[in-house]
Design an enzyme around this catalytic site. Structure first.
Site, PDB file in Angstrom:
ATOM      1  N   ARG A  91       0.803  -1.220   0.000  1.00  0.00           N
ATOM      2  CA  ARG A  91       0.000   0.000   0.000  1.00  0.00           C
ATOM      3  C   ARG A  91       0.844   1.282   0.000  1.00  0.00           C
ATOM      4  O   ARG A  91       0.536   2.223  -0.743  1.00  0.00           O
ATOM      5  CB  ARG A  91      -0.922   0.040   1.231  1.00  0.00           C
ATOM      6  N   THR A  92       1.867   1.335   0.817  1.00  0.00           N
ATOM      7  CA  THR A  92       2.634   2.582   0.903  1.00  0.00           C
ATOM      8  C   THR A  92       3.333   2.857  -0.426  1.00  0.00           C
ATOM      9  O   THR A  92       3.345   3.987  -0.916  1.00  0.00           O
ATOM     10  CB  THR A  92       3.645   2.515   2.067  1.00  0.00           C
ATOM     11  N   LYS A 120      26.847  -4.275  -4.994  1.00  0.00           N
ATOM     12  CA  LYS A 120      28.288  -4.250  -5.296  1.00  0.00           C
ATOM     13  C   LYS A 120      29.068  -3.567  -4.185  1.00  0.00           C
ATOM     14  O   LYS A 120      30.239  -3.277  -4.333  1.00  0.00           O
ATOM     15  CB  LYS A 120      28.532  -3.478  -6.600  1.00  0.00           C
ATOM     16  N   ARG A 141      11.707   3.949   2.068  1.00  0.00           N
ATOM     17  CA  ARG A 141      11.393   3.059   3.193  1.00  0.00           C
ATOM     18  C   ARG A 141      12.590   2.157   3.427  1.00  0.00           C
ATOM     19  O   ARG A 141      13.069   1.509   2.500  1.00  0.00           O
ATOM     20  CB  ARG A 141      10.177   2.197   2.878  1.00  0.00           C
ATOM     21  N   HIS A 174       6.287   6.235  10.954  1.00  0.00           N
ATOM     22  CA  HIS A 174       5.687   6.089   9.621  1.00  0.00           C
ATOM     23  C   HIS A 174       4.774   7.309   9.454  1.00  0.00           C
ATOM     24  O   HIS A 174       3.548   7.203   9.502  1.00  0.00           O
ATOM     25  CB  HIS A 174       4.903   4.773   9.573  1.00  0.00           C
TER      26      HIS A 174
HETATM   27  N1  ASP Z   1       2.113  -1.222   6.676  1.00  0.00           N
HETATM   28  C1  ASP Z   1       2.435  -0.786   8.011  1.00  0.00           C
HETATM   29  C2  ASP Z   1       3.919  -0.503   8.135  1.00  0.00           C
HETATM   30  O1  ASP Z   1       4.627  -0.516   7.154  1.00  0.00           O
HETATM   31  C3  ASP Z   1       1.906  -1.703   9.054  1.00  0.00           C
HETATM   32  C4  ASP Z   1       2.460  -3.098   9.072  1.00  0.00           C
HETATM   33  O2  ASP Z   1       3.343  -3.451   8.290  1.00  0.00           O
HETATM   34  O3  ASP Z   1       1.977  -3.843   9.925  1.00  0.00           O
HETATM   35  O4  ASP Z   1       4.387  -0.266   9.228  1.00  0.00           O
END
Ligand code: ASP
Length: 360
Positions: A91-92, A120, A141, A174
């Site tokens: 989703r993110t 590398k 991320r 987050h």
């Molecule tokens: N999607 C959220 C996160 O990246 C929650 C999870 O992974 O549980 O933190």
């Protein structure tokens, strides 16, 4: 675009500041407190959150017509965004990608560092400098806590100071998930008296759930929101979460009994057990989590105007039988992520006034 003000301070001095004091260094210069780099929930106060929610609404409505959608797409067609996700994400990743598409940014991505030069032996610092050569924004991320912060400082002090959006940093924060959670709460209570004098129940892995840490903080911006933390003792939120609430004079309660608090909840925020952080494989499986799940019995206890939220992905902590209840907000919550991420990106590049001025 004016950059954030991270150039006037050494990394050591910046890093040592309390989170609340970092905000001015991360702001877009010449703005009204809008972020240039988005790293922490502590960068957002209530006026900024409400402006972002209004901008998300406007983008959502404009997107409904072909004219509006084409106009939005023209706004940032001269910008490129890099999505650097070295940790799993559905989703993110997709909602940031969709948000870029709404605003016309072209995108590139690295999701598997084993096929990039990191394999590398290139350092993350060098990789990010490389991305900044080709792109105008980096959405990242990583499992490493604090990496987005370090990279923001590095880039602000380079010849290509491009903004960084933290799309999840370790177990820590987050912030963009918390923005969509707040947007969901604001929308859910908009016609029911607003986001104040409410009780929000967090349940599940509150120790390692970074979405909980960010949302707990953002909720402190709204008046009289009581927070209830329901978790097995081993996964209960830690002292830093509670200290932040005490410092802000926010009422909170700790519990291990979900059923006793659901009848008092305006929102129940369920989370999965974050077992990827276990010190030894299988550690979480030894914890009895059976009482930290939301099913038909909890649904029957939830007030009529209460809502159920989840950052997703879920495992079995919300029973599928709850999905069609009008109080189940997690699907809409997920879609809200696309709108508020578009609003945040537009704001980062200074386009909020133009979007708000556009008639529907
Ligand atoms: N999607 C959220 C996160 O990246 C929650 C999870 O992974 O549980 O933190």
């Amino acid at each position: 675009m004016k950059t954030g003000g991270l150039t006037g301070i050494s990394w050591e001095a910046f890093h040592a500041l309390p989170l609340e004091e970092k905000r001015p260094y991360l702001e877009r210069r010449g703005g009204r407190g809008e972020p240039f780099h988005t790293l922490f929930a502590q960068q957002f106060d209530r006026p900024l959150l409400e402006r972002l929610a209004a901008l998300s609404n406007r983008i959502r409505f404009l997107s409904k017509s072909k004219d509006g959608a084409l106009w939005l797409k023209s706004l940032l067609c001269h910008k490129r965004a890099m999505l650097y996700f070295s940790q799993p994400s559905s989703r993110t990743f997709l909602s940031h990608l969709a948000a870029c598409q709404i605003l016309g940014l072209t995108t590139g991505s690295v999701r598997d560092t084993s096929i990039s030069s990191e394999f590398k032996g290139e350092s993350k610092e060098d990789s990010i400098r490389t991305f900044s050569s080709y792109f105008d924004m980096i959405i990242m991320r990583t499992p490493e806590q604090g990496l987005a912060e370090k990279m923001s400082w590095e880039l602000s002090n380079s010849e290509r100071p491009v903004p960084i959006l933290n799309a999840g940093s370790g177990k820590d924060q987050h912030p963009t998930q918390a923005l969509l959670d707040i947007y969901t709460l604001l929308r859910s209570f908009e016609t029911k008296g607003g986001l104040h004098d409410r009780t929000v129940v967090f349940c599940g892995d509150l120790l390692r759930g970074r979405t909980v840490h960010s949302l707990s903080y953002l909720l402190t911006n709204f008046p009289r929101i009581k927070q209830v933390f329901v978790a097995p003792p081993q996964l209960q939120a830690d002292e830093s979460t509670f200290a932040a609430l005490r410092a802000k004079g926010v009422e909170f309660e700790v519990s291990d009994d979900l059923r006793s608090v659901v009848p008092l909840a305006d929102a129940v925020y369920m989370t999965r057990i974050q077992d990827e952080w276990d010190a030894a494989k299988g550690d979480s499986a030894k914890i009895d989590t059976s009482r930290f799940k939301f099913g038909a019995e909890e649904l029957a206890l939830l007030p009529e105007n209460g809502i159920i939220m989840h950052p997703l992905p879920r495992r079995d902590e919300i029973a599928v039988c709850c999905d069609h209840d009008p109080r189940a907000m997690y699907w809409r919550q997920m879609r809200n992520g696309m709108w508020i991420r578009a609003a945040l990106i537009a704001t980062t590049f200074g386009f909020e006034d133009e979007i708000l001025a556009r008639p529907l």
